[in-house]
Design a protein around this motif. Structure first.
Motif, PDB file in Angstrom:
ATOM      1  N   UNK A  35       0.850  -1.195   0.000  1.00 35.72           N
ATOM      2  CA  UNK A  35       0.000   0.000   0.000  1.00 35.72           C
ATOM      3  C   UNK A  35       0.889   1.249   0.000  1.00 35.72           C
ATOM      4  N   UNK A  36       0.695   2.127  -0.969  1.00 35.06           N
ATOM      5  CA  UNK A  36       1.509   3.328  -1.082  1.00 35.06           C
ATOM      6  C   UNK A  36       1.049   4.391  -0.084  1.00 35.06           C
ATOM      7  N   UNK A  37       2.030   5.038   0.539  1.00 37.25           N
ATOM      8  CA  UNK A  37       1.720   6.064   1.524  1.00 37.25           C
ATOM      9  C   UNK A  37       1.731   7.454   0.892  1.00 37.25           C
ATOM     10  N   UNK A  38       0.659   8.187   1.142  1.00 37.18           N
ATOM     11  CA  UNK A  38       0.493   9.528   0.567  1.00 37.18           C
ATOM     12  C   UNK A  38       0.388  10.547   1.696  1.00 37.18           C
ATOM     13  N   UNK A  39       1.187  11.606   1.630  1.00 40.51           N
ATOM     14  CA  UNK A  39       1.024  12.733   2.554  1.00 40.51           C
ATOM     15  C   UNK A  39       0.160  13.771   1.864  1.00 40.51           C
ATOM     16  N   UNK A  40      -1.042  13.981   2.395  1.00 38.74           N
ATOM     17  CA  UNK A  40      -1.988  14.943   1.846  1.00 38.74           C
ATOM     18  C   UNK A  40      -2.024  16.168   2.750  1.00 38.74           C
ATOM     19  N   UNK A  41      -1.663  17.341   2.218  1.00 40.96           N
ATOM     20  CA  UNK A  41      -1.747  18.599   2.969  1.00 40.96           C
ATOM     21  C   UNK A  41      -2.833  19.455   2.326  1.00 40.96           C
ATOM     22  N   UNK A  42      -3.916  19.658   3.066  1.00 41.19           N
ATOM     23  CA  UNK A  42      -5.087  20.358   2.521  1.00 41.19           C
ATOM     24  C   UNK A  42      -5.865  20.964   3.681  1.00 41.19           C
ATOM     25  N   UNK A  86     -10.811  17.589   1.978  1.00 43.22           N
ATOM     26  CA  UNK A  86      -9.757  16.633   2.329  1.00 43.22           C
ATOM     27  C   UNK A  86     -10.340  15.319   2.836  1.00 43.22           C
ATOM     28  N   UNK A  87     -11.411  15.413   3.619  1.00 46.88           N
ATOM     29  CA  UNK A  87     -12.031  14.201   4.166  1.00 46.88           C
ATOM     30  C   UNK A  87     -12.587  13.316   3.050  1.00 46.88           C
ATOM     31  N   UNK A  88     -13.268  13.943   2.104  1.00 42.52           N
ATOM     32  CA  UNK A  88     -13.831  13.192   0.977  1.00 42.52           C
ATOM     33  C   UNK A  88     -12.712  12.592   0.125  1.00 42.52           C
ATOM     34  N   UNK A  89     -11.687  13.405  -0.134  1.00 41.23           N
ATOM     35  CA  UNK A  89     -10.574  12.937  -0.961  1.00 41.23           C
ATOM     36  C   UNK A  89      -9.840  11.778  -0.283  1.00 41.23           C
ATOM     37  N   UNK A  90      -9.635  11.893   1.020  1.00 41.16           N
ATOM     38  CA  UNK A  90      -8.961  10.836   1.781  1.00 41.16           C
ATOM     39  C   UNK A  90      -9.733   9.523   1.671  1.00 41.16           C
ATOM     40  N   UNK A  91     -11.040   9.597   1.897  1.00 46.13           N
ATOM     41  CA  UNK A  91     -11.860   8.381   1.836  1.00 46.13           C
ATOM     42  C   UNK A  91     -11.837   7.775   0.426  1.00 46.13           C
ATOM     43  N   UNK A  92     -11.870   8.635  -0.580  1.00 43.67           N
ATOM     44  CA  UNK A  92     -11.894   8.136  -1.959  1.00 43.67           C
ATOM     45  C   UNK A  92     -10.575   7.433  -2.297  1.00 43.67           C
ATOM     46  N   UNK A  93      -9.464   8.060  -1.937  1.00 37.21           N
ATOM     47  CA  UNK A  93      -8.158   7.462  -2.243  1.00 37.21           C
ATOM     48  C   UNK A  93      -7.949   6.163  -1.473  1.00 37.21           C
ATOM     49  N   UNK A  94      -8.488   6.083  -0.283  1.00 39.09           N
ATOM     50  CA  UNK A  94      -8.363   4.842   0.496  1.00 39.09           C
ATOM     51  C   UNK A  94      -9.106   3.692  -0.172  1.00 39.09           C
ATOM     52  N   UNK A  95     -10.152   4.013  -0.921  1.00 41.47           N
ATOM     53  CA  UNK A  95     -10.856   2.959  -1.669  1.00 41.47           C
ATOM     54  C   UNK A  95      -9.946   2.337  -2.714  1.00 41.47           C
ATOM     55  N   UNK A  96      -8.928   3.114  -3.141  1.00 39.99           N
ATOM     56  CA  UNK A  96      -7.975   2.622  -4.149  1.00 39.99           C
ATOM     57  C   UNK A  96      -6.674   2.138  -3.487  1.00 39.99           C
ATOM     58  N   UNK A 109      -4.761   3.385  -1.177  1.00 35.39           N
ATOM     59  CA  UNK A 109      -3.721   4.314  -0.755  1.00 35.39           C
ATOM     60  C   UNK A 109      -3.829   4.540   0.751  1.00 35.39           C
ATOM     61  N   UNK A 110      -2.681   4.619   1.411  1.00 37.08           N
ATOM     62  CA  UNK A 110      -2.625   4.902   2.842  1.00 37.08           C
ATOM     63  C   UNK A 110      -2.411   6.411   2.996  1.00 37.08           C
ATOM     64  N   UNK A 111      -3.464   7.112   3.422  1.00 38.20           N
ATOM     65  CA  UNK A 111      -3.441   8.583   3.425  1.00 38.20           C
ATOM     66  C   UNK A 111      -3.161   9.131   4.824  1.00 38.20           C
ATOM     67  N   UNK A 112      -2.158   9.998   4.921  1.00 38.23           N
ATOM     68  CA  UNK A 112      -1.913  10.771   6.136  1.00 38.23           C
ATOM     69  C   UNK A 112      -2.240  12.217   5.804  1.00 38.23           C
ATOM     70  N   UNK A 113      -3.169  12.779   6.550  1.00 34.06           N
ATOM     71  CA  UNK A 113      -3.701  14.099   6.220  1.00 34.06           C
ATOM     72  C   UNK A 113      -3.236  15.154   7.223  1.00 34.06           C
TER      73      UNK A 113
END
Length: 230
Positions: free
Chosen positions: A1-8, A14-24, A26-30
């Protein structure tokens, strides 16, 4: 699982984007601002970063400058609501892998993340099979991603290394811009073209101490990486 640092800083987006990317997968740190994102980057490992340009405490451009000093190889994408040409140029000069203007479809971001990470992995795999290449008076170390001669050692980003490797394997040939863009950037769109121009300017400076090496652009024809014997 690829780790993504999301700064938003837009919490709903950001919450919607995080949930969407996790469906694919991706491990999201916001992080909600640039300072928090920088702290996270200093303490954790990430595969790619996605930064909003306009954020409180520290904007996305400043954040990118700081993380490049920590890890010059990390790929990153800027998100912005602004369409100013100057913003895109700043992002390109910082070495951004992509630049997405809001609003955009989340599917578009997923595709761009996939493409950037795929190219990054291909470059790592490719370079791992090669050691050193002699280019004029320079030695291109393809494992350590650096360019050396008697007076300097220039550390390279993955994209700089990929572009130099492409030029080396096509030296003394006129190559169409589209071919370079599709091979190194994966796309020949306007954004990638401007990005390539910035990288070529950097590479010309790296080779400035050997006048037998030149990068010549011919309008509407292509680009030649030329190495002469004299």
């Amino acid at each position: 699982m690829k780790k993504v640092l999301l700064a938003e800083d837009d919490t709903d987006f950001a919450s919607v984007l995080k949930q969407y990317l996790e469906l694919y997968q991706y491990d999201i740190t916001w992080a909600e601002n640039g300072e928090d994102a920088l702290t996270l980057f200093q303490t954790e490992n990430f595969d790619i970063c996605v930064f909003d340009v306009m954020m409180p405490k520290m904007d996305g451009f400043t954040l990118a400058e700081k993380i490049i000093k920590i890890n010059p190889e990390i790929p990153f994408i800027f998100l912005t609501a602004r369409k100013l040409k100057e913003d895109k140029i700043i992002g390109l000069k910082l070495g951004a892998d992509d630049y997405i203007v809001k609003p955009f479809e989340a599917d578009e971001l997923v595709l761009r993340l996939n493409n950037i990470l795929k190219r990054s992995q291909q470059k790592q795999t490719h370079f791992s099979t090669i050691d050193e290449l002699q280019i004029g008076t320079y030695v291109f170390d393809t494992k350590r991603l650096c360019l050396k001669n008697n007076s300097m050692i220039q550390q390279l980003t993955e994209k700089e290394a990929a572009l130099i490797h492409f030029f080396y394997t096509h030296k003394n040939q006129m190559v169409k811009r589209e071919q370079i863009l599709k091979t190194v950037w994966g796309s020949d769109d306007f954004f990638s073209g401007r990005s390539m121009d910035v990288y070529i300017s950097k590479i010309r400076k790296y080779f400035k101490n050997d006048d037998r090496i030149s990068i010549n652009s011919v309008r509407n024809i292509g680009i030649e990486f030329k190495i002469t014997n004299n």
